[in-house]
Design a protein around this motif. Structure first.
Motif, PDB file in Angstrom:
ATOM      1  N   SER A  50       0.825  -1.215   0.000  1.00 22.19           N
ATOM      2  CA  SER A  50       0.000   0.000   0.000  1.00 22.19           C
ATOM      3  C   SER A  50       0.856   1.261   0.000  1.00 22.19           C
ATOM      4  N   THR A  51       1.981   1.192  -0.679  1.00 24.18           N
ATOM      5  CA  THR A  51       2.813   2.385  -0.884  1.00 24.18           C
ATOM      6  C   THR A  51       3.128   2.472  -2.370  1.00 24.18           C
ATOM      7  N   ASP A  52       3.808   3.551  -2.740  1.00 19.36           N
ATOM      8  CA  ASP A  52       4.233   3.736  -4.125  1.00 19.36           C
ATOM      9  C   ASP A  52       5.066   2.554  -4.632  1.00 19.36           C
ATOM     10  N   ALA A  53       5.658   1.792  -3.723  1.00 15.34           N
ATOM     11  CA  ALA A  53       6.493   0.652  -4.150  1.00 15.34           C
ATOM     12  C   ALA A  53       5.687  -0.339  -4.976  1.00 15.34           C
ATOM     13  N   ASP A  54       4.414  -0.506  -4.644  1.00 13.36           N
ATOM     14  CA  ASP A  54       3.582  -1.473  -5.366  1.00 13.36           C
ATOM     15  C   ASP A  54       3.523  -1.132  -6.858  1.00 13.36           C
ATOM     16  N   ALA A  55       3.451   0.149  -7.154  1.00  6.76           N
ATOM     17  CA  ALA A  55       3.394   0.582  -8.551  1.00  6.76           C
ATOM     18  C   ALA A  55       4.785   0.563  -9.183  1.00  6.76           C
ATOM     19  N   MET A  56       5.775   1.026  -8.437  1.00  3.69           N
ATOM     20  CA  MET A  56       7.133   1.144  -9.007  1.00  3.69           C
ATOM     21  C   MET A  56       7.692  -0.223  -9.378  1.00  3.69           C
ATOM     22  N   GLN A  57       7.415  -1.205  -8.534  1.00  2.38           N
ATOM     23  CA  GLN A  57       7.927  -2.558  -8.768  1.00  2.38           C
ATOM     24  C   GLN A  57       7.445  -3.123 -10.104  1.00  2.38           C
ATOM     25  N   LEU A  58       6.219  -2.763 -10.495  1.00  5.14           N
ATOM     26  CA  LEU A  58       5.606  -3.348 -11.689  1.00  5.14           C
ATOM     27  C   LEU A  58       5.797  -2.502 -12.943  1.00  5.14           C
ATOM     28  N   THR A  59       6.615  -1.460 -12.843  1.00  2.63           N
ATOM     29  CA  THR A  59       6.808  -0.569 -13.987  1.00  2.63           C
ATOM     30  C   THR A  59       7.779  -1.181 -14.995  1.00  2.63           C
ATOM     31  N   ALA A  60       7.458  -0.980 -16.260  1.00  7.00           N
ATOM     32  CA  ALA A  60       8.302  -1.451 -17.371  1.00  7.00           C
ATOM     33  C   ALA A  60       8.661  -2.913 -17.156  1.00  7.00           C
ATOM     34  N   GLU A  61       9.936  -3.273 -17.228  1.00  7.43           N
ATOM     35  CA  GLU A  61      10.268  -4.694 -17.095  1.00  7.43           C
ATOM     36  C   GLU A  61      10.437  -5.114 -15.642  1.00  7.43           C
ATOM     37  N   GLY A  62      10.051  -4.235 -14.720  1.00  8.05           N
ATOM     38  CA  GLY A  62      10.152  -4.568 -13.298  1.00  8.05           C
ATOM     39  C   GLY A  62      11.359  -3.903 -12.671  1.00  8.05           C
ATOM     40  N   ILE A  63      11.179  -3.369 -11.462  1.00  5.50           N
ATOM     41  CA  ILE A  63      12.250  -2.625 -10.803  1.00  5.50           C
ATOM     42  C   ILE A  63      12.367  -3.124  -9.364  1.00  5.50           C
ATOM     43  N   PRO A  64      13.567  -3.457  -8.897  1.00  8.25           N
ATOM     44  CA  PRO A  64      13.721  -3.869  -7.493  1.00  8.25           C
ATOM     45  C   PRO A  64      13.319  -2.715  -6.562  1.00  8.25           C
ATOM     46  N   THR A  65      12.443  -3.002  -5.616  1.00  8.04           N
ATOM     47  CA  THR A  65      11.942  -1.931  -4.752  1.00  8.04           C
ATOM     48  C   THR A  65      12.158  -2.241  -3.279  1.00  8.04           C
ATOM     49  N   MET A  66      12.087  -1.176  -2.486  1.00 10.42           N
ATOM     50  CA  MET A  66      12.246  -1.262  -1.038  1.00 10.42           C
ATOM     51  C   MET A  66      11.196  -0.358  -0.399  1.00 10.42           C
ATOM     52  N   VAL A  67      10.719  -0.741   0.772  1.00  7.53           N
ATOM     53  CA  VAL A  67       9.766   0.098   1.505  1.00  7.53           C
ATOM     54  C   VAL A  67      10.363   0.439   2.873  1.00  7.53           C
ATOM     55  N   VAL A  68      10.521   1.720   3.130  1.00  6.33           N
ATOM     56  CA  VAL A  68      10.961   2.198   4.446  1.00  6.33           C
ATOM     57  C   VAL A  68       9.810   3.020   5.009  1.00  6.33           C
ATOM     58  N   SER A  69       9.485   2.807   6.298  1.00  5.68           N
ATOM     59  CA  SER A  69       8.331   3.518   6.848  1.00  5.68           C
ATOM     60  C   SER A  69       8.632   4.175   8.181  1.00  5.68           C
ATOM     61  N   ILE A  70       7.921   5.263   8.412  1.00  4.23           N
ATOM     62  CA  ILE A  70       8.015   6.006   9.669  1.00  4.23           C
ATOM     63  C   ILE A  70       6.733   5.725  10.457  1.00  4.23           C
ATOM     64  N   PRO A  71       6.837   5.242  11.703  1.00  4.42           N
ATOM     65  CA  PRO A  71       5.617   4.982  12.483  1.00  4.42           C
ATOM     66  C   PRO A  71       4.856   6.273  12.789  1.00  4.42           C
ATOM     67  N   GLN A  72       3.540   6.167  12.714  1.00  7.23           N
ATOM     68  CA  GLN A  72       2.693   7.338  12.889  1.00  7.23           C
ATOM     69  C   GLN A  72       1.395   6.913  13.561  1.00  7.23           C
ATOM     70  N   ARG A  73       0.933   7.698  14.506  1.00  3.28           N
ATOM     71  CA  ARG A  73      -0.365   7.401  15.111  1.00  3.28           C
ATOM     72  C   ARG A  73      -1.478   8.193  14.408  1.00  3.28           C
ATOM     73  N   TYR A  74      -2.696   7.651  14.474  1.00  3.57           N
ATOM     74  CA  TYR A  74      -3.911   8.316  13.963  1.00  3.57           C
ATOM     75  C   TYR A  74      -3.852   8.574  12.460  1.00  3.57           C
ATOM     76  N   MET A  75      -3.410   7.528  11.758  1.00  7.29           N
ATOM     77  CA  MET A  75      -3.302   7.565  10.292  1.00  7.29           C
ATOM     78  C   MET A  75      -4.613   8.018   9.647  1.00  7.29           C
ATOM     79  N   HIS A  76      -4.488   8.881   8.672  1.00  2.85           N
ATOM     80  CA  HIS A  76      -5.625   9.360   7.867  1.00  2.85           C
ATOM     81  C   HIS A  76      -6.680  10.098   8.691  1.00  2.85           C
ATOM     82  N   THR A  77      -6.209  10.801   9.706  1.00  3.88           N
ATOM     83  CA  THR A  77      -7.068  11.731  10.441  1.00  3.88           C
ATOM     84  C   THR A  77      -6.415  13.118  10.339  1.00  3.88           C
TER      85      THR A  77
END
Lengths: 333, 356
Positions: free
Chosen positions: B294-321
C-alpha cells in the motif's frame, strides 16, 4: 443520428468479442478519417490529422468503448440448461426475465432456481439460460460461448432507451463529432476501445501505442433524478456531465477547465460530475507511460447495466457540440 | 543537521489534495532546488529532483529513485442543501474523527477559500440506526457560517475541501497535524538530500515527490516509467503503537523506522538497508508486508520490465485523520538512513542483486 444509434445499440459485442460493432463503426467512419487502423487488442483507431502547417500539434486521444457487458457459458447440464457467468458488471437482479442472444445467433431466456421467497434474487450461479434444448447433446451452445442482451431500441422522443447505451452512446458522440470536424489544429485520435467493461484494457494498450499529449473518454455516467436516487447531482436533459472525479480517477483540473471554458463560451449546458463509484477508459489513459492529463465527457444515463439504459437526446447533441468545439480550437495545457 | 521543523510545518500548513498538489509542490520545489542538480515536473505534476552521482560517463548511469508522495487525503463537495455542504472522500478518510474538524473549502465559484467546520446533524435528522456511534461521511456536513444564498453563489459541486488543523509541536519531540502522511517523508527525503551535499555517492539519486498516491499511485506509476531508475525506494508512513494498536502490526513512535519485508520488497535491498542501519546505529524494525505494501512501491515494482523496490516507513499514530502524530526523531533517522544507504551503493551494486 437516431437511426445510427439504433444500429449501434442493437449490435452484438460483449467485451473481447467486438467484431460486429467494429465493422459497423468502421463503415461509418472510414470516409471521415485520414487514417484508420485496428490494433492487436482490436481497438479501432481513427485519426484526423492537423491542418497542414500547424506547428507542433497536440496529440489528443478520445476514447469511447465499443464493448458491452454480457454472459459467458460455464457449462451445459445434462438437460440442456446453460449455466453462465458475467462478462463485466452483470448484476443478478437485472437479468430476471431477460432475453439473450449468442454469437452464433441462438436465442435464449434467463431462468432461475426457486428461492425461499419470490422477492429474493439468486446469485448468477443459481440462474441459467434456457435455449429450448432438452439435453446436452441437442444444446446449440457450449462452454465458452458468449451471449449479449437483446432489447430493441426505443425512441421516446427526447428520451432514448436501449441495451448497451453504455457505451454505444459514447461511440455515437465520437462518430458525430468526427463527422462535424472539418479541420482541426490537433492530431486527433478517436479510439473505439475494446474490453472496457472488464478493466479498461483496450484504452490502456491503445493509449500506450498512441502516446497522446492529452485526452478524454466519452462514457455514460450515473443519474440522480429518479425516485429514491440520492446523493448524485446529475440529471437527464441538463447537459453533458463534465467529470471531476469518479471511483477510479481524479480528472486533471486543466482538462476540466478546458471543457468548462468551452461549454460556457458557447453557452452549452453542462453539469459537474462527482461520481462515487465506477470509472472509465480515462483512468487507464491517465496512468499510461509518463502520465497523460485526462478527463471525461459523460452522458447521464439512467438504469446503467440493465438492458434498458436511458439517455436524453439533447445531452447527446450537446456533447457532440462541446467536443466539436474543443477539437476545432487550439488549446494550451 | 539543519532543523527540519520549519519546513515540515510549512508543508503541513498548506493543502495539496490528491490531483491538486500545486500548493505544496511549489514549496517542495523551492526547498529542493538548491539541493539537486536538476529539477522538473512530470506531465501529471510530480516533482523530479536529480542529484547526480560521481560515476563518470553518460550511458547507463545507475540511479536510485526515492519516492515520497506529497498528495493529501481530503474531501470533495457532492451537493449543497440549505447552505450546508455534503462531501465525499478523496483517498481514505477516517470519518469517525471528522466532526468538529476545521476545514478550508476551496470555493471555485468565487476563487476564494472559505473557513468551515465539519458538523454532525442532530440525531432526529438521521435515518434510524445511524444516530448512535460514529456517523458515516455521507451524513456529515460542512458549515461555513454563510447563508444558503451565499454558499450557492460561491461553492461548486466538485470543489475540494482540505483539513485546516494547525501543526502542533507536542511534548516528547512529537508533531501532530494533517497530512504528516506523507509530508513527514518529504521532510525526511529533504534531510537525505541535505546529508548528501557533504557525502560522496556514486549513484544518481532521483528525489520524487509523487502525486495521487492516495488514489491511484498515479505519480509513482508514471514517474517511474519516465525516469526508469535502477532501483526504487518508497518512504511512507506505517501504523504507530498507541491505544488499541499494540500488536505486531504497529510500531513504537520515536524508536526508529521500519524496513518492509514481503513481495513488494527485494530481499537484497532489505539486507543492504539492515547492514547500513547497523553500521550507523540507526534503530530499525522489520515490518511484515505479506501482501502488497500500500505504498508507491507497489506501482514502481511493476513498472516497465520490473524494478527492485524497497519500503521504508516512519511509524505514525492516527493515520488518515487531521491529527496524525509523528516523532521528529524518526523523521531525522529516516533521512539519515536513506543518505547512508545511497552513499553505500558501489558502482556494481546492481550486479550483486541476484536471486540464488
Amino acid at each position: 443520428m437516431k437511426q445510427l444509434l439504433k444500429t449501434l445499440t442493437e449490435t452484438f459485442s460483449p467485451s473481447g468479442y467486438e467484431d460486429e460493432i467494429r465493422k459497423v463503426i468502421l463503415n461509418e467512419v472510414k470516409s471521415l478519417a485520414d487514417e484508420v487502423r485496428v490494433d492487436a487488442l482490436g481497438n479501432l483507431i481513427v485519426r484526423k490529422k492537423p491542418i497542414k502547417g500547424t506547428k507542433s500539434p497536440k496529440k489528443i486521444m478520445i476514447a469511447a468503448h465499443m464493448d458491452e457487458i454480457g454472459l459467458m457459458v460455464t457449462h451445459v447440464d445434462d438437460n440442456g440448461f446453460v449455466r453462465f457467468t458475467g462478462i463485466g458488471g452483470v448484476y443478478p437482479r437485472n437479468l430476471v426475465g431477460g432475453h439473450v442472444r449468442f454469437a452464433n445467433g441462438v436465442s435464449g431466456v434467463i431462468g432461475l432456481e426457486p428461492t425461499s421467497s419470490p422477492s429474493d434474487v439468486p446469485a448468477l450461479n443459481k440462474m441459467f439460460v434456457d435455449v429450448g434444448a432438452t439435453s446436452k447433446k441437442n444444446c446449440p451452445v457450449k462452454t465458452g460461448d458468449v451471449a449479449g442482451f437483446e432489447r430493441s431500441f426505443l425512441d421516446l422522443g427526447d428520451r432514448l432507451v436501449a441495451k448497451s447505451m453504455d457505451d454505444r452512446i459514447g461511440c455515437l458522440v465520437a462518430i458525430e463529432a468526427l463527422r462535424a470536424l472539418k479541420s482541426t489544429p490537433h492530431d486527433v485520435y478517436f479510439v473505439f476501445t475494446t474490453q472496457e467493461e472488464v478493466g479498461t484494457h483496450g484504452a490502456q494498450t491503445s493509449a500506450y501505442g498512441i502516446d497522446p499529449d492529452l485526452g478524454f473518454s466519452i462514457d455514460v455516467t450515473s443519474w440522480g433524478d429518479t425516485p429514491g436516487q440520492k446523493d448524485f447531482e446529475v440529471a437527464l436533459g441538463k447537459g453533458p456531465a463534465i467529470k471531476i472525479r469518479d471511483g477510479g480517477m481524479l480528472s486533471d483540473p486543466r482538462i476540466v477547465d478546458w471543457m468548462i471554458r468551452t461549454a460556457e463560451k458557447a453557452k452549452i449546458p453542462y453539469q459537474r460530475e462527482v461520481l462515487l463509484g465506477g470509472t472509465t477508459d480515462a483512468r487507464a489513459m491517465q496512468l499510461v507511460r509518463g502520465g497523460v492529463p485526462v478527463g471525461c465527457v459523460s452522458i447521464p444515463c439512467r438504469y446503467v447495466h440493465t438492458p434498458a439504459e436511458m439517455v436524453d437526446f439533447n445531452d447527446v447533441k450537446n456533447a457532440v457540440k462541446l467536443i466539436g468545439l474543443m477539437l476545432k480550437n487550439s488549446v494550451s495545457i | 543537521m539543519t532543523d527540519i521543523l520549519p519546513f515540515l510545518k510549512s508543508i503541513i500548513s498548506v493543502a495539496g489534495l490528491s490531483g491538486y498538489e500545486t500548493p505544496v509542490a511549489n514549496l517542495i520545489e523551492e526547498k529542493w532546488t538548491p539541493l539537486v542538480d536538476e529539477i522538473s515536473r512530470s506531465r501529471l505534476g510530480s516533482i523530479h529532483g536529480l542529484k547526480k552521482g560521481s560515476v563518470s560517463g553518460k550511458a547507463s548511469r545507475p540511479s536510485v529513485l526515492i519516492a515520497t508522495h506529497m498528495d493529501a487525503i481530503g474531501l470533495m463537495v457532492t451537493r449543497i442543501v440549505d447552505g450546508f455542504i455534503y462531501v465525499t472522500n478523496i483517498g481514505g478518510v477516517d470519518a469517525r474523527v471528522l466532526p468538529g474538524t476545521p476545514v478550508l473549502v476551496h470555493a471555485t465559484k468565487s476563487a476564494k477559500e472559505l473557513y468551515g467546520v465539519v458538523a454532525m446533524p442532530p440525531a432526529n435528522l438521521l435515518p434510524e440506526g445511524q444516530s448512535a456511534g460514529a456517523i458515516g461521511l455521507k451524513y456529515l456536513m460542512i458549515d461555513t457560517g454563510l447563508t444558503p444564498r451565499e454558499v450557492s453563489k460561491r461553492v461548486h459541486i466538485g470543489d475540494r475541501v482540505s483539513f485546516n488543523t494547525e501543526p502542533v509541536e507536542m511534548s516528547g519531540g512529537c508533531i501532530s497535524g494533517h497530512t504528516l502522511d506523507n509530508r513527514a517523508s518529504v521532510a525526511a527525503l529533504t534531510i537525505c538530500l541535505e546529508e548528501l551535499q557533504a557525502k560522496s555517492h556514486i549513484w544518481d539519486v532521483w528525489a520524487l515527490a509523487s502525486i495521487q498516491e492516495e488514489v491511484t499511485f498515479g505519480g509513482s506509476y508514471t514517474s517511474t516509467y519516465q525516469l526508469r531508475p535502477t532501483i526504487a525506494i518508497a518512504l511512507d508512513m506505517t501504523f504507530g503503537n498507541g491505544t488499541g494498536s499494540n500488536d505486531h502490526t504497529a510500531f513504537p513512535i520515536g524508536k526508529g523506522v521500519t524496513l518492509g519485508i514481503g513481495p513488494s520488497v527485494h530481499p537484497f535491498l532489505h539486507k543492504r538497508f539492515k547492514e547500513v542501519a547497523e553500521r550507523v546505529e540507526i534503530p530499525v524494525k522489520d515490518e511484515a508486508l505479506p501482501d502488497h505494501s500500500s505504498t508507491d512501491a507497489d506501482a514502481m515494482q511493476l513498472t516497465a520490465e520490473g524494478i527492485p523496490t524497497m519500503v521504508v516507513s516512519i511509524p505514525q499514530r492516527y493515520m488518515h485523520t487531521p491529527v496524525e502524530l509523528v516523532a521528529l526523531k524518526d523523521i531525522q533517522r529516516a533521512g539519515r538512513l536513506l543518505a547512508e544507504f545511497v552513499a553505500s551503493l558501489e558502482a556494481d551494486f546492481i550486479n550483486k542483486i541476484a536471486w540464488d
